[in-house]
Motif scaffolding. Structure first.
Motif, PDB file in Angstrom:
ATOM      1  N   PHE A 136     -20.390-107.190  -0.569  1.00 59.08           N
ATOM      2  CA  PHE A 136     -19.291-106.719  -1.412  1.00 59.08           C
ATOM      3  C   PHE A 136     -19.856-105.998  -2.633  1.00 59.08           C
ATOM      4  CE2 PHE A 136     -14.937-108.416  -3.141  1.00 59.08           C
ATOM      5  CZ  PHE A 136     -14.659-107.181  -3.697  1.00 59.08           C
TER       6      PHE A 136
ATOM      7  N   LEU B 213     -22.413-108.485  -9.191  1.00 61.20           N
ATOM      8  CA  LEU B 213     -22.770-109.881  -8.963  1.00 61.20           C
ATOM      9  C   LEU B 213     -22.634-110.710 -10.239  1.00 61.20           C
ATOM     10  CD1 LEU B 213     -25.910-109.406  -6.689  1.00 61.20           C
ATOM     11  CD2 LEU B 213     -23.672-110.290  -5.978  1.00 61.20           C
TER      12      LEU B 213
ATOM     13  N   SER C  34     -10.352-108.715  -5.279  1.00 61.55           N
ATOM     14  CA  SER C  34     -11.074-109.075  -4.071  1.00 61.55           C
ATOM     15  C   SER C  34     -11.088-107.894  -3.097  1.00 61.55           C
ATOM     16  CB  SER C  34     -10.452-110.328  -3.451  1.00 61.55           C
ATOM     17  OG  SER C  34     -11.341-110.913  -2.520  1.00 61.55           O
TER      18      SER C  34
ATOM     19  N   GLU D 115     -19.483-112.757 -11.268  1.00 64.88           N
ATOM     20  CA  GLU D 115     -19.249-114.083 -10.693  1.00 64.88           C
ATOM     21  C   GLU D 115     -17.807-114.291 -10.225  1.00 64.88           C
ATOM     22  OE1 GLU D 115     -21.360-116.237  -9.854  1.00 64.88           O
ATOM     23  OE2 GLU D 115     -23.182-115.583 -10.888  1.00 64.88           O
ATOM     24  N   GLY D 116     -17.211-113.212  -9.685  1.00 65.93           N
ATOM     25  CA  GLY D 116     -15.863-113.332  -9.126  1.00 65.93           C
ATOM     26  C   GLY D 116     -14.749-113.308 -10.143  1.00 65.93           C
TER      27      GLY D 116
ATOM     28  N   SER E  92     -12.586-109.710  -9.125  1.00 59.50           N
ATOM     29  CA  SER E  92     -12.636-110.824  -8.172  1.00 59.50           C
ATOM     30  C   SER E  92     -13.593-110.495  -7.037  1.00 59.50           C
ATOM     31  CB  SER E  92     -11.237-111.141  -7.618  1.00 59.50           C
ATOM     32  OG  SER E  92     -11.250-112.358  -6.900  1.00 59.50           O
ATOM     33  N   ILE E  93     -14.801-110.045  -7.429  1.00 51.30           N
ATOM     34  CA  ILE E  93     -15.822-109.645  -6.447  1.00 51.30           C
ATOM     35  C   ILE E  93     -16.525-110.912  -5.960  1.00 51.30           C
ATOM     36  CG2 ILE E  93     -17.920-108.297  -6.088  1.00 51.30           C
ATOM     37  CD1 ILE E  93     -16.937-106.454  -8.365  1.00 51.30           C
ATOM     38  N   GLY E  94     -16.078-111.408  -4.829  1.00 53.49           N
ATOM     39  CA  GLY E  94     -16.627-112.640  -4.280  1.00 53.49           C
ATOM     40  C   GLY E  94     -15.950-112.958  -2.973  1.00 53.49           C
ATOM     41  N   ALA E  95     -16.122-114.162  -2.485  1.00 55.20           N
ATOM     42  CA  ALA E  95     -15.508-114.580  -1.227  1.00 55.20           C
ATOM     43  C   ALA E  95     -15.141-116.052  -1.332  1.00 55.20           C
ATOM     44  CB  ALA E  95     -16.464-114.353  -0.058  1.00 55.20           C
TER      45      ALA E  95
ATOM     46  N   GLU F 171     -21.909-116.303   0.467  1.00 55.38           N
ATOM     47  CA  GLU F 171     -22.820-115.593  -0.426  1.00 55.38           C
ATOM     48  C   GLU F 171     -23.259-114.271   0.205  1.00 55.38           C
ATOM     49  OE1 GLU F 171     -24.939-114.442  -3.660  1.00 55.38           O
ATOM     50  OE2 GLU F 171     -23.439-116.043  -3.470  1.00 55.38           O
TER      51      GLU F 171
ATOM     52  N   ARG G 165     -20.517-111.891  -0.371  1.00 56.93           N
ATOM     53  CA  ARG G 165     -20.490-111.471  -1.779  1.00 56.93           C
ATOM     54  C   ARG G 165     -21.560-110.418  -2.047  1.00 56.93           C
ATOM     55  NH1 ARG G 165     -21.960-113.291  -7.501  1.00 56.93           N
ATOM     56  NH2 ARG G 165     -23.836-114.264  -6.625  1.00 56.93           N
ATOM     57  N   GLN G 166     -22.745-110.616  -1.488  1.00 58.40           N
ATOM     58  CA  GLN G 166     -23.823-109.641  -1.676  1.00 58.40           C
ATOM     59  C   GLN G 166     -23.438-108.283  -1.087  1.00 58.40           C
ATOM     60  OE1 GLN G 166     -26.791-109.991  -3.276  1.00 58.40           O
ATOM     61  NE2 GLN G 166     -26.474-112.141  -3.831  1.00 58.40           N
TER      62      GLN G 166
END
Length: 368
Positions: free
Chosen positions: A312, A330, A232, A333-334, A254-257, A306, A309-310
């Protein structure tokens, strides 16, 4: 014999009320005038009560550091002996007095951090009446030592660290920070190693910090070494380095929020507690624990997540250009990826042991 009784539920509600009560307005300069008196050891040039006329150029900076200002990061480029340390110290101590929270003060080296704590911070805490009782000098439970000072009431602490000691920075999220960053402009610094071992943290400040690391990477060689996780927000920071080394069993990605919401309204109802929420503004504090989350609020929060996430993914694609792009970020998906998979995907550049990677980087820099 006298027996004192207390209602635990009333005490609990009182504690919640204390936490929810808005803090008083934060005015660092006014607080400094009322509370700071410099000893000769702390400031030979400005010994005595804090006088804002000695630092007229700091008034707007203090205002920007306050929570009412939308600015989240204040960067100061200055020469020596113009009061920068005094400004940082007032921000550090004033925050603990006016708006207590965990606070990180990061120096260029751990030696600098220890000297500052012993010579500057200790004297200021002792000499500031508003804080002398809040920060005990002696503690059997480790609440007070050279690199960590915790408020007696547990409402905040000061973590003092050196940028060359990243292990002390792992797995910590500090809402307020002072970072004395000199590596980018110090000609004696040939390269920078960023050690990452964190499962992530808060969004606030992370994009700006990542951009600072990316700027550093454009001017000097940088290497991110994972020991063992960069997930993250930690991965976002690591991705700003020129290259990333991950151990075989490490994790990256863990690319997300994410935001968690606990709805306690049903439990309170079963206990016979009815909470009445009075608000001015229909969207004020609608994501609280005593009301169910409305459909509109859920959709609003999901849209915000979202958007993060974008951003990021875009940052990661920018930092790792040519190796891993925003669309690939993207598409994860985290998800989290171990060493070999992270390298194959483009999240990292090599699988290796942290000590070996560090030694190789030092040898390379010594030849530069």
């Amino acid at each position: 014999m006298t027996i004192h009784l207390a209602n635990p539920r009333r005490l609990a509600y009182g504690a919640v009320a204390d936490v929810w009560t808005p803090p008083p307005p934060v005015d660092y300069e006014a607080w400094a005038v009322a509370n700071i008196v410099f000893s000769e050891r702390e400031s030979p040039t400005f010994k005595g009560p804090f006088n804002p006329r000695n630092f007229p150029f700091f008034t707007e900076i203090y205002r920007a550091l306050g929570p009412s200002d939308p600015c989240r990061i204040v960067t100061i480029k200055k020469s020596a002996q113009c009061g920068g340390t005094i400004l940082a110290n007032v921000f550090t101590l004033g925050s603990q007095a006016l708006d207590p929270s965990d606070f990180l003060y990061c120096h260029p080296t751990e030696d600098n951090a220890r000297r500052w704590s012993k010579i500057k911070l200790k004297q200021m805490l002792r000499g500031t009446t508003a804080l002398a009782d809040v920060f005990p000098e002696k503690s059997r439970d480790g609440a007070d030592n050279i690199l960590f000072k915790e408020r007696a009431d547990g409402r905040g602490a000061i973590l003092i660290s050196g940028a060359n000691s990243p292990a002390s920075l792992s797995q910590v999220t500090m809402p307020k920070q002072v970072q004395d960053v000199r590596a980018a402009r110090d000609p004696s610094v040939k390269g920078v190693v960023i050690e990452a071992d964190s499962f992530g943290g808060e969004v606030a400040g992370v994009f700006e910090t990542a951009d600072m690391l990316a700027a550093l990477s454009r001017s000097k060689p940088t290497l991110a070494i994972l020991t063992d996780h960069a997930l993250s927000a930690a991965y976002l920071l690591a991705s700003a380095a020129r290259s990333i080394v991950i151990p075989k069993s490490g994790l990256a990605g863990s690319i997300g929020a994410i935001i968690l919401h606990a709805d306690m309204s049903g439990r309170l109802e079963k206990e016979g507690v009815k909470v009445t929420v009075l608000r001015a503004g229909k969207d004020k504090a609608t994501m609280n624990a005593v009301e169910p989350l409305s459909k509109e609020k859920r959709e609003s929060v999901e849209a915000q997540l979202e958007s993060v996430r974008q951003d990021f993914a875009a940052r990661v694609g920018q930092y790792r250009s040519g190796r891993f792009n925003a669309n690939q970020a993207l598409a994860t998906e985290g998800a989290e990826f171990d060493g070999a998979d992270a390298v194959a995907l483009g999240l990292a550049d090599a699988v290796g042991h942290a000590n070996d990677a560090f030694d190789a980087f030092v040898r390379e820099m010594s030849r530069a």
